[in-house]
Design an enzyme around this catalytic site. Structure first.
Site, PDB file in Angstrom:
ATOM      1  N   PRO A  89       0.821  -1.216   0.000  1.00 52.14           N
ATOM      2  CA  PRO A  89       0.000   0.000   0.000  1.00 52.14           C
ATOM      3  C   PRO A  89       0.855   1.266   0.000  1.00 52.14           C
ATOM      4  O   PRO A  89       0.339   2.361  -0.206  1.00 52.14           O
ATOM      5  CB  PRO A  89      -0.825  -0.121   1.289  1.00 52.14           C
ATOM      6  CG  PRO A  89      -0.096  -1.082   2.139  1.00 52.14           C
ATOM      7  CD  PRO A  89       0.671  -1.993   1.241  1.00 52.14           C
ATOM      8  N   GLU A 116       1.323  -8.182   8.993  1.00 49.17           N
ATOM      9  CA  GLU A 116       1.471  -6.730   9.158  1.00 49.17           C
ATOM     10  C   GLU A 116       2.376  -6.121   8.088  1.00 49.17           C
ATOM     11  O   GLU A 116       2.543  -4.916   8.005  1.00 49.17           O
ATOM     12  CB  GLU A 116       2.030  -6.407  10.550  1.00 49.17           C
ATOM     13  CG  GLU A 116       0.968  -6.135  11.590  1.00 49.17           C
ATOM     14  CD  GLU A 116      -0.113  -5.173  11.139  1.00 49.17           C
ATOM     15  OE1 GLU A 116       0.216  -4.010  10.848  1.00 49.17           O
ATOM     16  OE2 GLU A 116      -1.281  -5.589  11.051  1.00 49.17           O
ATOM     17  N   ARG A 153      -3.326  -7.515 -20.648  1.00 54.97           N
ATOM     18  CA  ARG A 153      -4.119  -6.926 -21.745  1.00 54.97           C
ATOM     19  C   ARG A 153      -3.238  -6.195 -22.751  1.00 54.97           C
ATOM     20  O   ARG A 153      -3.623  -5.993 -23.892  1.00 54.97           O
ATOM     21  CB  ARG A 153      -5.169  -5.962 -21.190  1.00 54.97           C
ATOM     22  CG  ARG A 153      -6.199  -6.623 -20.302  1.00 54.97           C
ATOM     23  CD  ARG A 153      -7.068  -5.592 -19.628  1.00 54.97           C
ATOM     24  NE  ARG A 153      -7.802  -4.787 -20.586  1.00 54.97           N
ATOM     25  CZ  ARG A 153      -8.896  -5.181 -21.221  1.00 54.97           C
ATOM     26  NH1 ARG A 153      -9.403  -6.353 -20.969  1.00 54.97           N
ATOM     27  NH2 ARG A 153      -9.481  -4.384 -22.085  1.00 54.97           N
ATOM     28  N   ASP A 168      -9.278   1.222 -24.709  1.00 56.78           N
ATOM     29  CA  ASP A 168      -9.975   1.246 -23.426  1.00 56.78           C
ATOM     30  C   ASP A 168      -9.786   2.568 -22.699  1.00 56.78           C
ATOM     31  O   ASP A 168      -8.897   3.350 -23.019  1.00 56.78           O
ATOM     32  CB  ASP A 168      -9.405   0.152 -22.498  1.00 56.78           C
ATOM     33  CG  ASP A 168      -9.983  -1.211 -22.824  1.00 56.78           C
ATOM     34  OD1 ASP A 168     -11.043  -1.264 -23.456  1.00 56.78           O
ATOM     35  OD2 ASP A 168      -9.355  -2.208 -22.437  1.00 56.78           O
TER      36      ASP A 168
END
Ligand code: SAM
Length: 249
Positions: A89, A116, A153, A168
């Site tokens: 993150p 964690e 893709r 896209d």
């Protein structure tokens, strides 16, 4: 593209890997995925892969040795140095540009964390750290699947129509405009006449205008960064006029 996924939960992947485009890409030989269980590289007989954090605090931390060892094992399998992505993150936000970048790599390693997080020394292994958004997942497995799916893709030959990934949303810095299929009228909702006209130029112009309109309405910040042509600016002026006519009416 060959992708090694380092994970403590390889059982999370088969469902995603054995369906749709990812399955077809593997069947065609455009993609090869190896799931590497980090636990297989634990340095003790109990298969320990996590430990308490130095200094105290909640949760467990992934130990460095099994991750270093599994990457060493991968390096022994391939000739070229792999491109190593740590799912975290705290990484750069994964987007279409990153997907295109990853699609160009021959060997990619995706490292999914758990608990964690990682022992900080694991970070040295990564060429980059990628986050799939500003929230915290239980583990990096879902993030690895997102990165793999979106990147594949852009591998040539993977999509039926080679151009479609490039059409896209986000590919040209704009969102994609509306799409329609049959029936022509459904519950009093009609397909725009221009799409039935057979006039290729008019259809292209309509599509571009609607992509600009949608981006302006939903993600105006993308428009500021997009490379717009003179014609795009004219279309945006038209859209603005249409909007102010609507407000006046
Ligand atoms: N304590 C860590 C922190 O605050 O950075 C979060 C650990 S999270 C519970 C466990 C693992 O899930 C992370 O090591 C990472 O691999 C993965 N993960 C969680 N959120 C993610 C995100 N937004 N993008 C990519 N990976 C994520």
């Amino acid at each position: 593209m060959r992708v090694y996924i380092l994970t403590l939960f390889p059982e999370m992947f088969p469902c995603v890997l054995n369906a749709s485009i990812l399955k077809r890409a593997q069947d065609q030989g455009a993609l090869k995925v190896d799931l590497v269980n980090i636990r297989d590289f634990a340095v003790d007989a109990h298969g320990t892969v996590d430990d308490y954090p130095y200094g105290g605090g909640p949760g467990m931390v992934m130990k460095p040795e099994p991750v270093f060892e599994s990457l060493d094992w991968i390096r022994g399998q391939i000739e070229d140095e792999p491109y190593v992505v740590l799912l975290s993150p705290q990484g750069y936000t994964f987007d279409s540009a990153w997907a295109k970048e990853i699609a160009q790599k021959e060997n990619v390693v995706l490292i999914a964390g758990h608990y964690e997080g990682f022992d900080e020394r694991i970070r040295i292994l990564a060429d980059t750290e990628l986050s799939i958004g500003d929230y915290v997942l239980t583990g990096g497995e879902l993030a690895a699947m997102v990165v793999l799916d979106a990147s594949v893709r852009f591998v040539p030959g993977v999509l039926g129509d080679d151009d479609s990934a490039w059409e896209d949303s986000f590919s040209h810095g704009l969102l994609e405009g509306p799409q329609y299929t049959r029936p022509r009228v459904y519950r009093d909702m009609s397909v725009p006449e221009v799409l039935l006209s057979g006039n290729h130029d008019a259809i292209m112009r309509w599509r571009r205008k609607e992509a600009l309109r949608r981006t302006k309405e939903r993600r105006p910040e993308l428009l500021e960064k997009a490379r717009l042509t003179y014609e795009d600016r004219r279309l945006l002026e038209e859209i603005e006029k249409e909007q102010s006519n609507l407000i006046e009416a």
